[in-house]
Design a protein around this motif. Structure first.
Motif, PDB file in Angstrom:
ATOM      1  N   ALA A   1      -0.947  -3.390   1.165  1.00  0.00           N
ATOM      2  CA  ALA A   1      -0.133  -3.924   0.271  1.00  0.00           C
ATOM      3  C   ALA A   1       0.305  -2.525  -0.608  1.00  0.00           C
ATOM      4  O   ALA A   1      -0.328  -1.544  -0.842  1.00  0.00           O
ATOM      5  N   TRP A   2       1.364  -2.768  -1.337  1.00  0.00           N
ATOM      6  CA  TRP A   2       1.983  -1.620  -2.164  1.00  0.00           C
ATOM      7  C   TRP A   2       1.034  -1.079  -3.381  1.00  0.00           C
ATOM      8  O   TRP A   2       0.816   0.125  -3.472  1.00  0.00           O
ATOM      9  N   TYR A   3       0.170  -1.970  -3.831  1.00  0.00           N
ATOM     10  CA  TYR A   3      -0.537  -1.508  -4.840  1.00  0.00           C
ATOM     11  C   TYR A   3      -1.980  -0.799  -4.399  1.00  0.00           C
ATOM     12  O   TYR A   3      -2.474  -0.010  -4.963  1.00  0.00           O
ATOM     13  N   GLN A   4      -2.313  -1.097  -2.908  1.00  0.00           N
ATOM     14  CA  GLN A   4      -3.356  -0.702  -2.305  1.00  0.00           C
ATOM     15  C   GLN A   4      -2.921   0.906  -2.129  1.00  0.00           C
ATOM     16  O   GLN A   4      -3.685   2.059  -2.266  1.00  0.00           O
ATOM     17  N   THR A   5      -1.786   0.885  -1.547  1.00  0.00           N
ATOM     18  CA  THR A   5      -1.165   2.479  -1.292  1.00  0.00           C
ATOM     19  C   THR A   5      -1.002   3.111  -2.882  1.00  0.00           C
ATOM     20  O   THR A   5      -1.257   4.501  -2.470  1.00  0.00           O
ATOM     21  N   MET A   6      -0.819   2.780  -4.046  1.00  0.00           N
ATOM     22  CA  MET A   6      -0.603   3.335  -5.031  1.00  0.00           C
ATOM     23  C   MET A   6      -2.265   3.917  -5.318  1.00  0.00           C
ATOM     24  O   MET A   6      -2.136   4.867  -5.745  1.00  0.00           O
ATOM     25  N   GLY A   7      -2.925   2.977  -5.162  1.00  0.00           N
ATOM     26  CA  GLY A   7      -4.429   3.273  -5.183  1.00  0.00           C
ATOM     27  C   GLY A   7      -5.049   4.514  -4.518  1.00  0.00           C
ATOM     28  O   GLY A   7      -5.387   5.617  -4.978  1.00  0.00           O
ATOM     29  N   SER A   8      -4.689   4.360  -3.172  1.00  0.00           N
ATOM     30  CA  SER A   8      -4.980   5.340  -2.377  1.00  0.00           C
ATOM     31  C   SER A   8      -4.052   6.807  -2.758  1.00  0.00           C
ATOM     32  O   SER A   8      -4.570   7.817  -2.669  1.00  0.00           O
TER      33      SER A   8
ATOM     34  N   LEU B   1      -6.253   9.090 -16.030  1.00  0.00           N
ATOM     35  CA  LEU B   1      -5.205   7.882 -15.704  1.00  0.00           C
ATOM     36  C   LEU B   1      -5.101   7.483 -14.119  1.00  0.00           C
ATOM     37  O   LEU B   1      -5.159   6.413 -13.914  1.00  0.00           O
ATOM     38  N   LEU B   2      -5.136   8.760 -13.489  1.00  0.00           N
ATOM     39  CA  LEU B   2      -5.376   8.288 -12.105  1.00  0.00           C
ATOM     40  C   LEU B   2      -6.541   7.550 -11.530  1.00  0.00           C
ATOM     41  O   LEU B   2      -6.905   6.836 -10.619  1.00  0.00           O
ATOM     42  N   LEU B   3      -7.793   7.884 -12.157  1.00  0.00           N
ATOM     43  CA  LEU B   3      -9.027   7.515 -11.855  1.00  0.00           C
ATOM     44  C   LEU B   3      -8.982   5.707 -12.316  1.00  0.00           C
ATOM     45  O   LEU B   3      -9.335   4.929 -11.767  1.00  0.00           O
TER      46      LEU B   3
ATOM     47  N   SER C   1      -3.475   7.756  -5.794  1.00  0.00           N
ATOM     48  CA  SER C   1      -4.129   8.334  -6.832  1.00  0.00           C
ATOM     49  C   SER C   1      -5.309   9.123  -6.462  1.00  0.00           C
ATOM     50  O   SER C   1      -5.521  10.022  -7.135  1.00  0.00           O
ATOM     51  N   VAL C   2      -5.689   8.439  -5.366  1.00  0.00           N
ATOM     52  CA  VAL C   2      -7.356   9.349  -5.091  1.00  0.00           C
ATOM     53  C   VAL C   2      -6.690  10.592  -4.389  1.00  0.00           C
ATOM     54  O   VAL C   2      -7.373  11.604  -4.827  1.00  0.00           O
ATOM     55  N   VAL C   3      -5.745  10.707  -3.608  1.00  0.00           N
ATOM     56  CA  VAL C   3      -5.551  11.764  -3.004  1.00  0.00           C
ATOM     57  C   VAL C   3      -5.098  12.695  -4.132  1.00  0.00           C
ATOM     58  O   VAL C   3      -5.234  14.125  -4.081  1.00  0.00           O
ATOM     59  N   CYS C   4      -4.200  12.305  -5.268  1.00  0.00           N
ATOM     60  CA  CYS C   4      -3.634  13.016  -6.273  1.00  0.00           C
ATOM     61  C   CYS C   4      -4.936  13.704  -7.049  1.00  0.00           C
ATOM     62  O   CYS C   4      -5.060  14.923  -7.423  1.00  0.00           O
TER      63      CYS C   4
ATOM     64  N   SER D   1      -8.593  -0.107 -11.219  1.00  0.00           N
ATOM     65  CA  SER D   1      -7.932  -1.079 -11.458  1.00  0.00           C
ATOM     66  C   SER D   1      -7.671  -1.581 -10.196  1.00  0.00           C
ATOM     67  O   SER D   1      -7.643  -2.901  -9.802  1.00  0.00           O
ATOM     68  N   VAL D   2      -7.069  -0.918  -9.181  1.00  0.00           N
ATOM     69  CA  VAL D   2      -6.569  -1.451  -7.798  1.00  0.00           C
ATOM     70  C   VAL D   2      -7.522  -2.195  -7.019  1.00  0.00           C
ATOM     71  O   VAL D   2      -7.495  -3.048  -6.614  1.00  0.00           O
ATOM     72  N   ASN D   3      -8.818  -1.274  -7.251  1.00  0.00           N
ATOM     73  CA  ASN D   3     -10.050  -2.000  -6.361  1.00  0.00           C
ATOM     74  C   ASN D   3     -10.280  -3.088  -7.070  1.00  0.00           C
ATOM     75  O   ASN D   3     -10.745  -4.225  -6.149  1.00  0.00           O
ATOM     76  N   ALA D   4     -10.456  -3.509  -8.374  1.00  0.00           N
ATOM     77  CA  ALA D   4     -10.785  -4.556  -8.991  1.00  0.00           C
ATOM     78  C   ALA D   4      -9.632  -5.644  -8.875  1.00  0.00           C
ATOM     79  O   ALA D   4     -10.297  -6.876  -8.200  1.00  0.00           O
ATOM     80  N   VAL D   5      -8.628  -5.502  -8.966  1.00  0.00           N
ATOM     81  CA  VAL D   5      -7.596  -6.464  -8.399  1.00  0.00           C
ATOM     82  C   VAL D   5      -7.682  -6.986  -6.997  1.00  0.00           C
ATOM     83  O   VAL D   5      -7.680  -8.154  -6.524  1.00  0.00           O
ATOM     84  N   TRP D   6      -7.742  -6.116  -6.187  1.00  0.00           N
ATOM     85  CA  TRP D   6      -7.726  -6.276  -4.629  1.00  0.00           C
ATOM     86  C   TRP D   6      -9.021  -7.094  -4.264  1.00  0.00           C
ATOM     87  O   TRP D   6      -9.171  -7.965  -3.481  1.00  0.00           O
ATOM     88  N   GLY D   7     -10.261  -6.606  -4.836  1.00  0.00           N
ATOM     89  CA  GLY D   7     -11.194  -7.415  -4.696  1.00  0.00           C
ATOM     90  C   GLY D   7     -11.365  -8.979  -5.298  1.00  0.00           C
ATOM     91  O   GLY D   7     -11.803  -9.833  -4.319  1.00  0.00           O
ATOM     92  N   GLU D   8     -10.705  -9.061  -6.374  1.00  0.00           N
ATOM     93  CA  GLU D   8     -10.446 -10.431  -7.000  1.00  0.00           C
ATOM     94  C   GLU D   8      -9.679 -11.341  -5.932  1.00  0.00           C
ATOM     95  O   GLU D   8     -10.016 -12.515  -5.690  1.00  0.00           O
ATOM     96  N   LEU D   9      -8.617 -10.667  -5.550  1.00  0.00           N
ATOM     97  CA  LEU D   9      -7.696 -11.400  -4.681  1.00  0.00           C
ATOM     98  C   LEU D   9      -8.220 -11.914  -3.540  1.00  0.00           C
ATOM     99  O   LEU D   9      -7.989 -12.923  -3.026  1.00  0.00           O
TER     100      LEU D   9
END
Length: 332
Positions: free
Chosen positions: A98-105, A61-63, A107-110, A68-76
């Motif tokens: 952006a908040w979703y980038q922080t969420m993605g980061s 789930l974390l992965l 998830s990686v730390v976790c 997903s965050v990287n895919a969305v950020w790249g598209e935007l």
């Protein structure tokens, strides 16, 4: 500026592409793990099976969040942001925090700390459950955790950036400690396995011991690829080089794949465990029809017709010699 921007975009694209491939690899391992856990002949306890299922699912789930965050950020960035204020450079400058980038980061730390926790436990097991061996690594683990929290807070603030400013001042020591911890654990585990490998080869024979003593098994048990790619990420990151994003994305996926590989080996009974480590060092000799086949007690001798825990099968008679005394174990 244009050159740095071009390097960043190319690196982000390559990293994302590699991430997609590695995500597929992890999916396969995840379902193989579940399949192994659901088998009737699984040797793990109910408690262990439940833990491995939950642990693997959380990792996946974390992965998925990170991918997903990287895919969305790249598209935007490349589609929506290209015609926005400042174009792609403007998007990167304003949307990195952006908040979703922080969420993605996050998830990686976790994933990093879940993977490192498993490595610390494996180190503890492989060294015969000795706490003294993991004392320093645990202190380094806690120090890295503190720096990671500070890095996430700084990166999540308006204008924050994982690759610039104050964030990198905390990010560099955080990644340095984390990767150094991985290297230390890798070296300790490999050195221990090399030493035990000789005992296991004597106990099980070279063919049967291969699943414990092969180069591949040692690389997986010690998470060596995880440490190697971590070094490749740390150097450009500390130098502020844009290509760090490419290695960083691959390393982030290995923070999930490395522990998942270890879990898969444990679930399928191919990992080093307490019994194998203890028995490899014991002075027990098994005889089949009067011929010695192993120096171990209770190890599954897969190359001799289905031995399990010192019991003979397929009509063969097993004799156990323990410190000079001999007794028959019977035959099936």
């Amino acid at each position: 500026m244009a050159s740095a921007l071009s390097q960043f975009e190319h690196s982000f694209y390559i990293g994302s592409y590699m991430s997609g491939i590695l995500y597929g690899v992890n999916l396969v391992m995840y379902f193989l793990t579940l399949q192994g856990l659901l088998r009737k002949n699984n040797h793990n306890s109910a408690r262990s099976r439940k833990f491995f299922a939950i642990y693997s699912t959380i990792l996946l789930l974390l992965l998925t969040v990170d991918i997903s965050v990287n895919a969305v950020w790249g598209e935007l960035m490349w589609i929506n942001g290209r015609n926005g204020p400042g174009g792609v450079p403007g998007f990167i400058a304003t949307q990195t925090s952006a908040w979703y980038q922080t969420m993605g980061s996050t998830s990686v730390v976790c994933m990093i700390f879940m993977g490192d926790a498993l490595l610390l436990y494996r180190l503890y097991i492989i060294y015969g459950s000795r706490y003294i061996v993991i004392t320093f690594p645990v202190l380094a683990y806690l120090a890295a955790f503190s720096l990671a929290i500070i890095e996430l807070v700084l990166a999540g603030k308006p204008g924050g950036n994982f690759f610039h400013g104050k964030t990198i001042n905390f990010g560099t020591p955080y990644y340095t400690i984390t990767i150094a911890l991985n290297i230390i654990i890798t070296v300790l585990i490999v050195s221990r396995l090399l030493k035990l490998g000789k005992a296991v080869a004597r106990a099980l024979g070279r063919d049967s011991a291969r699943m414990y003593t092969s180069v591949a098994s040692m690389l997986i048990e010690s998470a060596a690829p995880y440490s190697f790619v971590g070094i490749m990420f740390l150097i450009p990151y500390a130098l502020g080089n844009p290509i760090a994003i490419s290695f960083g994305q691959v390393w982030a996926k290995l923070t999930c794949i490395a522990p998942q590989l270890i879990v898969l080996r444990v679930v399928t009974g191919r990992a080093w465990g307490r019994e194998v480590i203890t028995q490899a060092q014991s002075n027990v000799e098994f005889l089949v029809n009067g011929r010695p086949v192993a120096h171990a007690s209770g190890i599954e001798l897969q190359s001799h017709g289905g031995y399990s825990h010192g019991t003979a099968t397929l009509g063969e008679t097993a004799t156990e010699k323990w410190n000079g005394s001999t007794k028959s174990l019977g035959s099936s």
